[in-house]
Design a protein around this motif. Structure first.
Motif, PDB file in Angstrom:
ATOM      1  N   VAL A 181       0.858  -1.182   0.000  1.00 25.99           N
ATOM      2  CA  VAL A 181       0.000   0.000   0.000  1.00 25.99           C
ATOM      3  C   VAL A 181       0.894   1.232   0.000  1.00 25.99           C
ATOM      4  N   ILE A 182       0.699   2.134  -0.976  1.00 27.63           N
ATOM      5  CA  ILE A 182       1.543   3.318  -1.115  1.00 27.63           C
ATOM      6  C   ILE A 182       0.658   4.556  -1.180  1.00 27.63           C
ATOM      7  N   ASN A 183       1.003   5.555  -0.389  1.00 24.82           N
ATOM      8  CA  ASN A 183       0.304   6.839  -0.395  1.00 24.82           C
ATOM      9  C   ASN A 183       0.965   7.756  -1.431  1.00 24.82           C
ATOM     10  N   PHE A 184       0.228   8.074  -2.500  1.00 24.20           N
ATOM     11  CA  PHE A 184       0.705   8.985  -3.533  1.00 24.20           C
ATOM     12  C   PHE A 184       0.036  10.351  -3.363  1.00 24.20           C
ATOM     13  N   GLU A 185       0.740  11.391  -3.783  1.00 23.85           N
ATOM     14  CA  GLU A 185       0.166  12.736  -3.708  1.00 23.85           C
ATOM     15  C   GLU A 185      -1.007  12.917  -4.658  1.00 23.85           C
ATOM     16  N   SER A 186      -1.040  12.166  -5.740  1.00 25.73           N
ATOM     17  CA  SER A 186      -2.044  12.379  -6.778  1.00 25.73           C
ATOM     18  C   SER A 186      -2.269  11.102  -7.574  1.00 25.73           C
ATOM     19  N   VAL A 187      -3.356  11.090  -8.332  1.00 25.93           N
ATOM     20  CA  VAL A 187      -3.623   9.980  -9.247  1.00 25.93           C
ATOM     21  C   VAL A 187      -2.533   9.899 -10.308  1.00 25.93           C
ATOM     22  N   ALA A 188      -2.007  11.056 -10.732  1.00 30.27           N
ATOM     23  CA  ALA A 188      -0.940  11.071 -11.746  1.00 30.27           C
ATOM     24  C   ALA A 188       0.290  10.321 -11.246  1.00 30.27           C
ATOM     25  N   GLN A 189       0.673  10.520  -9.977  1.00 24.51           N
ATOM     26  CA  GLN A 189       1.810   9.789  -9.412  1.00 24.51           C
ATOM     27  C   GLN A 189       1.528   8.295  -9.371  1.00 24.51           C
ATOM     28  N   LEU A 190       0.320   7.928  -8.995  1.00 18.88           N
ATOM     29  CA  LEU A 190      -0.051   6.508  -8.963  1.00 18.88           C
ATOM     30  C   LEU A 190       0.015   5.901 -10.362  1.00 18.88           C
TER      31      LEU A 190
END
Length: 263
Positions: A181-190
């Motif tokens: 599970v990774i917390n990304f700043e945005s959908v673009a980063q994901l």
């Protein structure tokens, strides 16, 4: 809201605030953690770290789920909200928590109840720890490594880019059935991380968990295919069956979305 603790160390201001049973950690004004032992899920972004655990086991048999959640790793402890949520679900889960900030770990033990058996808190750089520390593989790995923005004080940003080498290191600590599970700043980063995963063939399953009012996107990955039904309704049934939802916050908790990503 009452201030329970304030200190300044190396130019950084730390505060622990309480409101009723709720405890919050702030570092230079950045809101790092919140925990209320009476309400493990409260409709916050942190809920999206725990709700994917449903993917470990289909249905609402909590005993089966707990048997597949024996060991967890949390990179970026803060005040320890994510660790406390895991322990509220499964008190016998063995958890390793890594954080570069020694004060965070001290406050997590003192005010957030993490000075207990089965919780191993380590003060070290997460990258160095992954490269050097020996451990058994984990059923659940959370990467939540954020720092204060240089250009926007009070705002949190990821510590570094989630590139191929970093993803490989994270997956190397995961059991075949386990969840990353990774917390990304945005959908673009994901989406950028998913393009790397496709090229490297590191994962078979991927999901995006998002919540209204937040830019963050929580990426959830597994080495193996996940074939059972995954949607918001099924996840909420699991959370309710395991006693993780209180009537007070039930409407807030429902305000999230889950989307399967093709790899």
């Amino acid at each position: 809201m009452a201030i329970k603790h304030t200190e300044i160390k190396n130019g950084v201001r730390y505060e622990v605030r309480t409101a009723g049973a709720s405890v919050r950690l702030y570092t230079n004004g950045v809101f790092h953690s919140q925990w209320n032992p009476n309400n493990p899920l409260i409709g916050s972004l942190w809920d999206l770290f725990l709700l994917p655990v449903f993917l470990l086991s289909p249905g609402t048999d909590c005993s089966e789920l707990k048997s597949r959640l024996a060991r967890a790793l949390v990179l970026g402890v803060g005040g320890g909200a994510a660790l406390n949520q895991l322990l509220a679900l499964h008190p016998e889960c063995i958890i390793d928590g890594v954080d570069l900030d020694r004060v965070h770990l001290r406050l997590a033990k003192r005010y957030f109840g993490l000075g207990r058996a089965g919780v191993n808190l380590v003060c070290q750089d997460a990258e160095l720890w992954l490269k050097s520390a020996a451990s058994e593989p984990y059923d659940y790995v959370l990467e939540d490594l954020f720092r204060e923005s240089d250009s926007q004080p009070g705002e949190a940003v990821r510590c570094f880019e989630c590139d191929a080498m970093w993803l490989e290191q994270l997956f190397s600590r995961l059991r075949d059935h386990g969840l990353l599970v990774i917390n990304f700043e945005s959908v673009a980063q994901l989406n950028a991380a998913c393009r790397i995963l496709r090229k490297a063939c590191l994962a078979e399953s991927a999901y995006a968990f998002t919540k209204n009012g937040y830019h963050n996107a929580i990426g959830v990955f597994c080495k193996m295919p996940i074939d059972h039904k995954v949607n918001e309704r099924e996840i909420l049934k699991w959370a309710a069956a395991c006693g993780m939802i209180s009537a007070r916050y039930s409407q807030r908790i429902r305000d999230f979305s889950v989307r399967r990503i093709r790899l």
